[in-house]
Design a protein around this motif. Sequence first.
Motif, mmCIF file in Angstrom:
data_model
loop_
_atom_site.group_PDB
_atom_site.id
_atom_site.type_symbol
_atom_site.label_atom_id
_atom_site.label_comp_id
_atom_site.label_asym_id
_atom_site.label_seq_id
_atom_site.Cartn_x
_atom_site.Cartn_y
_atom_site.Cartn_z
ATOM 1 N N HIS A 359 0.989 -1.564 -0.023
ATOM 2 C CA HIS A 359 -0.546 0.221 0.244
ATOM 3 C C HIS A 359 1.054 1.031 -0.424
ATOM 4 O O HIS A 359 0.205 2.460 -1.059
ATOM 5 C CB HIS A 359 -0.963 -0.642 1.571
ATOM 6 N N ALA A 360 2.340 1.186 0.787
ATOM 7 C CA ALA A 360 3.200 1.980 0.664
ATOM 8 C C ALA A 360 3.149 2.518 -1.078
ATOM 9 O O ALA A 360 4.101 3.665 -1.000
ATOM 10 C CB ALA A 360 4.387 1.989 1.670
ATOM 11 N N CYS A 361 3.059 1.768 -1.914
ATOM 12 C CA CYS A 361 3.880 2.008 -3.132
ATOM 13 C C CYS A 361 2.336 2.920 -3.997
ATOM 14 O O CYS A 361 3.381 3.593 -4.776
ATOM 15 C CB CYS A 361 3.906 0.547 -3.428
ATOM 16 N N VAL A 362 1.277 3.427 -3.008
ATOM 17 C CA VAL A 362 0.359 3.956 -4.015
ATOM 18 C C VAL A 362 -0.313 5.313 -2.336
ATOM 19 O O VAL A 362 -0.830 6.226 -3.019
ATOM 20 C CB VAL A 362 -0.587 3.766 -4.972
ATOM 21 N N ASP A 363 0.331 4.942 -1.065
ATOM 22 C CA ASP A 363 0.316 6.404 -0.762
ATOM 23 C C ASP A 363 1.219 6.570 0.596
ATOM 24 O O ASP A 363 2.505 6.474 0.434
ATOM 25 C CB ASP A 363 -1.081 5.690 0.044
ATOM 26 N N PHE A 364 1.097 6.345 1.726
ATOM 27 C CA PHE A 364 1.878 6.900 3.010
ATOM 28 C C PHE A 364 1.134 6.614 4.476
ATOM 29 O O PHE A 364 0.917 7.403 5.005
ATOM 30 C CB PHE A 364 2.462 8.972 2.565
ATOM 31 N N PRO A 365 1.544 5.274 4.204
ATOM 32 C CA PRO A 365 1.792 5.303 5.589
ATOM 33 C C PRO A 365 2.327 5.675 6.841
ATOM 34 O O PRO A 365 2.430 5.999 7.575
ATOM 35 C CB PRO A 365 0.987 3.388 5.523
ATOM 36 N N PHE A 366 3.064 5.368 6.378
ATOM 37 C CA PHE A 366 4.635 5.174 6.888
ATOM 38 C C PHE A 366 4.498 7.098 8.460
ATOM 39 O O PHE A 366 4.776 6.543 9.276
ATOM 40 C CB PHE A 366 5.824 5.035 6.355
ATOM 41 N N PRO A 367 4.093 8.105 7.893
ATOM 42 C CA PRO A 367 4.064 9.267 8.180
ATOM 43 C C PRO A 367 2.844 9.540 9.692
ATOM 44 O O PRO A 367 2.952 10.311 10.414
ATOM 45 C CB PRO A 367 3.770 10.944 6.837
ATOM 46 N N ARG A 368 2.203 8.316 9.095
ATOM 47 C CA ARG A 368 1.022 8.560 9.943
ATOM 48 C C ARG A 368 1.176 7.389 11.542
ATOM 49 O O ARG A 368 1.261 5.900 10.714
ATOM 50 C CB ARG A 368 -0.632 8.086 9.131
ATOM 51 N N PRO A 369 2.198 8.010 12.376
ATOM 52 C CA PRO A 369 2.075 6.577 13.510
ATOM 53 C C PRO A 369 0.280 5.998 13.939
ATOM 54 O O PRO A 369 0.789 4.372 14.095
ATOM 55 C CB PRO A 369 2.284 7.449 15.225
ATOM 56 N N ALA A 370 -0.788 6.242 13.563
ATOM 57 C CA ALA A 370 -1.675 5.653 13.667
ATOM 58 C C ALA A 370 -1.566 4.853 12.822
ATOM 59 O O ALA A 370 -2.533 3.108 13.122
ATOM 60 C CB ALA A 370 -3.054 6.230 13.488
ATOM 61 N N ALA A 371 -1.288 4.618 11.615
ATOM 62 C CA ALA A 371 -0.703 2.924 10.985
ATOM 63 C C ALA A 371 0.644 2.770 11.202
ATOM 64 O O ALA A 371 1.075 1.134 11.455
ATOM 65 C CB ALA A 371 -0.770 3.744 9.237
ATOM 66 N N SER A 372 1.443 3.972 11.355
ATOM 67 C CA SER A 372 2.785 2.853 11.539
ATOM 68 C C SER A 372 3.745 2.458 12.674
ATOM 69 O O SER A 372 4.472 1.652 12.962
ATOM 70 C CB SER A 372 4.175 3.763 10.734
ATOM 71 N N GLY A 373 3.016 2.955 13.928
ATOM 72 C CA GLY A 373 2.811 2.586 15.052
ATOM 73 C C GLY A 373 2.797 1.311 15.346
ATOM 74 O O GLY A 373 3.684 0.052 15.848
ATOM 75 N N TRP A 374 1.698 0.886 14.993
ATOM 76 C CA TRP A 374 1.109 -0.922 14.709
ATOM 77 C C TRP A 374 2.173 -1.496 13.513
ATOM 78 O O TRP A 374 2.245 -3.151 14.149
ATOM 79 C CB TRP A 374 -0.221 -0.633 14.472
ATOM 80 N N MET A 375 2.472 -1.156 12.763
ATOM 81 C CA MET A 375 3.791 -1.821 12.285
ATOM 82 C C MET A 375 4.631 -1.963 12.390
ATOM 83 O O MET A 375 5.687 -3.357 12.409
ATOM 84 C CB MET A 375 3.867 -0.901 10.682
ATOM 85 N N PHE A 376 5.055 -0.820 13.647
ATOM 86 C CA PHE A 376 6.016 -1.588 14.416
ATOM 87 C C PHE A 376 6.100 -2.019 15.049
ATOM 88 O O PHE A 376 7.094 -3.162 15.715
ATOM 89 C CB PHE A 376 6.884 -0.125 14.442
#
Length: 407
Positions: A359-376
Amino acid sequence: MIVGASLFLLLAFTTSTIFVSDAWALQSFQIGIFTLLAAYLLAGVRSGREHLAGGVVAWLVYLIPLWGAVQIVAHTTSSSFETREEVLRWGALAGVFFLSQTVTSSPRARRTFLTAFLFFTTAMAVLCLTQLFTSEGRVLWIFPTGYPDVYATFPSYNNYAQFVELALPIALYRALLEGWRSWWYTLSGGVLYASVIGAASRTGVLLCTAELIAMLLFGLVRLRNPKTGLLSRTTIAVLIFVPIVASVFTLAVGWERVWMRFQQNDPYFVRREFLVAAVDMAENKPFTGYGLGTFPEVYQQHAIKDFPFYANHAHNDWAEFAAEGGIPFLLLVFIPFATAVPASIRHPWGLGILAVMLHACVDFPFPRPAASGWMFALLGALYMARTSDRGVRQQSVPAFKESSSAT
């Protein structure tokens, strides 16, 4: 127990306040993570290496925020202020990764953490569905966001879909493993899937559908009786019931909205131009980048087309990483996640990480801790699951040798 609960609450807090544009919400999350990390280290709790994932790759995560610090010291960033902000954000995510390893070091602890995450995500999905057509852009029908629609607490349907992509495999995996005891997990999976349909994220719908198919294939291939090679009646029933529940909830929500979005003539409009600019930035400074967090400032120098709105991100995190930090920074972020993909296949509850990477190929989940926090957090849990797998294999070798010598 206290550390795990505190980490979960901090992640839940940053997810619940993602609609807040003021800096206090993100800063509170970062301060909370740094405070929890400092308290944990000062207390010396479980300081042994056996409570962290081994290998060099896992430690690359801690170098991610240091890259921004190097840019500041070396004066290779176009904006020291923006890069400092990014160093803090990446530092908090690295802290989440570290803490998640310490609280998911055992299978039971991982199960507890994943269950709590699934409960929280399902509650957010219910909120998304109930306020989707009635909130008029207000979170809980109270707090205005300035957007025409809101998805639980997310102003962006893509960020919401990324959040769900992380949790959906957990629900489906539990549903398949636990048979008729898993009715709650089946229900949870249906609600999660339907909420992404309702949010009308095209990429989210495709990836969640792929997750659903992947988990059904997992059930067909890996849950067969080792003696007979056949599936149990319970497994067959769940394999049938899961897509039915997802379909029923989808019909209840309605698919017309997402179908209309799929009918757009150029779904990559704007994203294409942003991507070209990001690639051009990376080609100009392939080793140092322009500085973490500086894409919005530098973009206009490389834009191929003017748009009447602010270019906050490249809508491709991987290209933006290369533009802001150069190829070395791109690899620092990509390698820890890419090397976790084989572990996510062995432990399918972690397939959401692969989905969000795509999904990060067409959008920006990493700058949003609400998504990237759970990713990490899930990345840390997946690394600990992989470490446990290695420990089991290492223990099985001496046992085999002993039995061989005895015979």
